[in-house]
Write a protein that holds these residues in place. Structure first.
Motif, short mmCIF file in Angstrom:
data_model
loop_
_atom_site.label_atom_id
_atom_site.label_comp_id
_atom_site.label_asym_id
_atom_site.label_seq_id
_atom_site.Cartn_x
_atom_site.Cartn_y
_atom_site.Cartn_z
N ALA A 67 35.16 48.36 36.93
CA ALA A 67 36.06 49.09 37.66
C ALA A 67 37.05 48.00 38.21
O ALA A 67 36.78 46.89 38.65
CB ALA A 67 35.49 50.00 38.56
N ARG A 68 38.19 48.70 38.80
CA ARG A 68 39.29 47.86 39.25
C ARG A 68 39.35 48.67 40.58
O ARG A 68 39.47 49.76 40.95
CB ARG A 68 40.55 47.99 38.70
N GLY A 69 39.37 47.58 41.81
CA GLY A 69 39.91 48.00 43.16
C GLY A 69 41.18 47.62 43.37
O GLY A 69 41.82 46.69 43.20
N ILE A 70 41.97 48.55 44.24
CA ILE A 70 43.39 48.25 44.76
C ILE A 70 43.20 48.77 46.35
O ILE A 70 42.64 49.81 46.56
CB ILE A 70 44.20 49.09 44.00
N SER A 240 37.22 43.43 39.84
CA SER A 240 38.64 42.82 40.36
C SER A 240 39.15 43.73 41.47
O SER A 240 39.04 45.01 41.44
CB SER A 240 39.40 42.87 39.27
N LEU A 241 39.64 42.93 42.65
CA LEU A 241 40.48 43.40 43.77
C LEU A 241 41.84 43.17 43.88
O LEU A 241 41.89 41.82 43.92
CB LEU A 241 39.43 43.29 44.94
N VAL A 242 42.48 44.04 43.79
CA VAL A 242 44.01 43.81 44.16
C VAL A 242 44.58 44.27 45.33
O VAL A 242 44.46 45.38 45.93
CB VAL A 242 45.11 44.28 42.96
N ALA A 315 43.23 39.01 43.96
CA ALA A 315 44.66 38.89 44.00
C ALA A 315 45.60 39.60 44.90
O ALA A 315 44.82 40.50 45.56
CB ALA A 315 45.48 39.18 42.47
N LEU A 316 46.51 39.11 45.12
CA LEU A 316 47.34 39.61 46.34
C LEU A 316 48.86 40.05 45.78
O LEU A 316 49.60 38.97 45.49
CB LEU A 316 47.34 38.69 47.39
N LEU A 317 49.31 41.18 45.77
CA LEU A 317 50.64 41.71 45.58
C LEU A 317 51.36 41.75 46.86
O LEU A 317 50.90 42.56 47.71
CB LEU A 317 50.78 42.83 44.63
N ALA A 318 52.34 41.41 46.93
CA ALA A 318 53.14 41.62 48.37
C ALA A 318 54.70 41.96 48.37
O ALA A 318 55.15 41.90 47.13
CB ALA A 318 53.30 40.08 49.06
N PHE A 319 54.97 42.79 49.26
CA PHE A 319 56.26 43.05 49.52
C PHE A 319 56.70 42.23 50.58
O PHE A 319 56.34 42.31 51.39
CB PHE A 319 56.37 44.64 49.56
#
Length: 385
Positions: A67-70, A240-242, A315-319
């Motif tokens: 599973a994927r976590g956001i 996986s955690l984004v 991982a890290l997605l940024a605005f």
């Protein structure tokens, strides 16, 4: 997946406006949790809360693992009453790490047992007509400011009568402005904009009936600003955690208020090589503007999850945010860009099937490009005479 992703900007803006209107400094997040959980249920997700209120919403995929976590966080910066002062004002301490420089002049609410009071945070020497140049030369810091209560409070006894006490939570007004050119200026965009991004991504997935190869867990934490974040929000199925959070657009940084900012490392070290690589490649495949950055003085929900013992890729997605932890500014372009990437990620095929098991053998383990071992050995051999 090559289906064009249609993120609804009006929905995203409306969710952000609603979230900003709900005070939620760390330790005072119940109403933000209720609001977000109701919206997730309206979108059709299965929603569960931890004891203290972290949200875990599952959207089913074709398989339950890996599973994927956001994740993003509902809590914001704020303050707390440290002492009741003899002059009828309040000494404060910060909730989270932010400068008292940005607290000066703020309007705020105090949540007491007898009700909600309004007030202003002021430097100790606030009157130029009295202190003249000392207004400009006094030190900056939490010991050098105080909160003036908009009620009859001439001394400590009056404060007690109002029902205000040590430890009461103080929420700072966000003062949001949504400009026609796409810029948004407000306090607490960290990380209510991240929450709005996740909701907008989910709304698009539900509306466009996007299918995913595995379950996705949409996590909303309540203690990121004090470092505990996602420590108790994950389930074993998540491999996986984004994290979605702000990127700092400041001198020496590559973050931008437009497009996706992909963080490659923060103060806790590098993010997962393979997951970050996948996210970067998805941007290229789907025409999403992206830039990479590294943060020296920064951590997110991803760090707290790993420190709590969760063996997940992160991982890290940024605005991009200008003046982070102050009077923050973002642009709608970045929010929509990150939301699109989140959808493409959730719908993408699993590349590391071995991740479905928490522990397994070497078969299927990932590779990173390095020189062959024999080549390395030859390179390390001494030259022949």
């Amino acid at each position: 997946m090559h289906t064009p992703i249609d993120i609804d900007p009006d929905y995203l803006r409306s969710r952000l406006k609603a979230l900003l209107a709900i005070p939620s400094p760390t330790g005072f997040t119940d109403e933000a949790v209720r609001h977000t959980a109701r919206e997730l249920e309206r979108l059709g997700l299965e929603v569960k809360l931890t004891r203290r209120g972290a949200i875990r919403a599952r959207r089913p995929g074709a398989a339950d693992r890996p599973a994927r976590g956001i994740v993003s966080h509902l809590d914001t910066l704020g303050a707390q009453v440290k002492a009741l002062k003899d002059n009828g004002r309040l000494e404060l301490v910060s909730i989270g790490h932010w400068s008292a420089r940005f607290a000066e002049g703020a309007r705020a609410s105090i949540f007491s047992t007898k009700g909600i009071y309004r007030g202003s945070i002021l430097p100790l020497k606030a009157s130029g007509h009295t202190f003249n140049d000392e207004v400009d030369t006094q030190p900056t810091g939490w010991r050098h400011i105080e909160m003036r209560i908009d009620a009859l409070a001439r001394d400590r006894k009056d404060i007690v009568q109002l029902g205000i006490d040590i430890g009461d939570i103080v929420a700072i007004d966000p003062q949001p402005e949504f400009l026609d050119n796409g810029f948004i200026v407000s306090r607490h965009l960290d990380d209510k904009a991240g929450v709005a991004i996740m909701l907008a991504a989910l709304e698009a997935m539900q509306r466009q009936e996007i299918e995913t190869p595995v379950d996705t867990y949409w996590l909303f934490t309540i203690g990121e600003e004090v470092g505990v974040g996602a420590s108790a929000a994950l389930v074993p199925e998540i491999a996986s955690l984004v994290a979605i959070d702000n990127g700092t657009t400041a001198p020496g940084q590559a973050s931008d208020e437009f497009g996706v900012t992909l963080a490659m490392a923060d103060q806790t070290g590098p993010f997962d090589y393979h997951l970050s690589k996948k996210l970067f490649e998805l941007c290229g495949e789907h025409g999403i503007r992206v830039q990479k950055d590294v943060f020296r003085y920064y951590r997110s929900d991803a760090a707290s999850a790993v420190e709590a013992g969760h063996d997940v890729r992160t991982a890290l997605l940024a605005f991009g945010v200008d003046a982070s932890h102050g009077y923050e500014r973002i642009h709608l372009h970045a929010l929509i860009s990150v939301a699109k990437l989140v959808v493409h990620y959730a719908a993408s095929e699993v590349q590391i099937e071995r991740d479905s098991e928490e522990v397994s053998g070497l078969r299927g383990f990932t590779r990173q490009k390095v020189a062959p071992a024999e080549q390395v050995l030859r390179a390390n051999e001494p030259d022949e005479p």
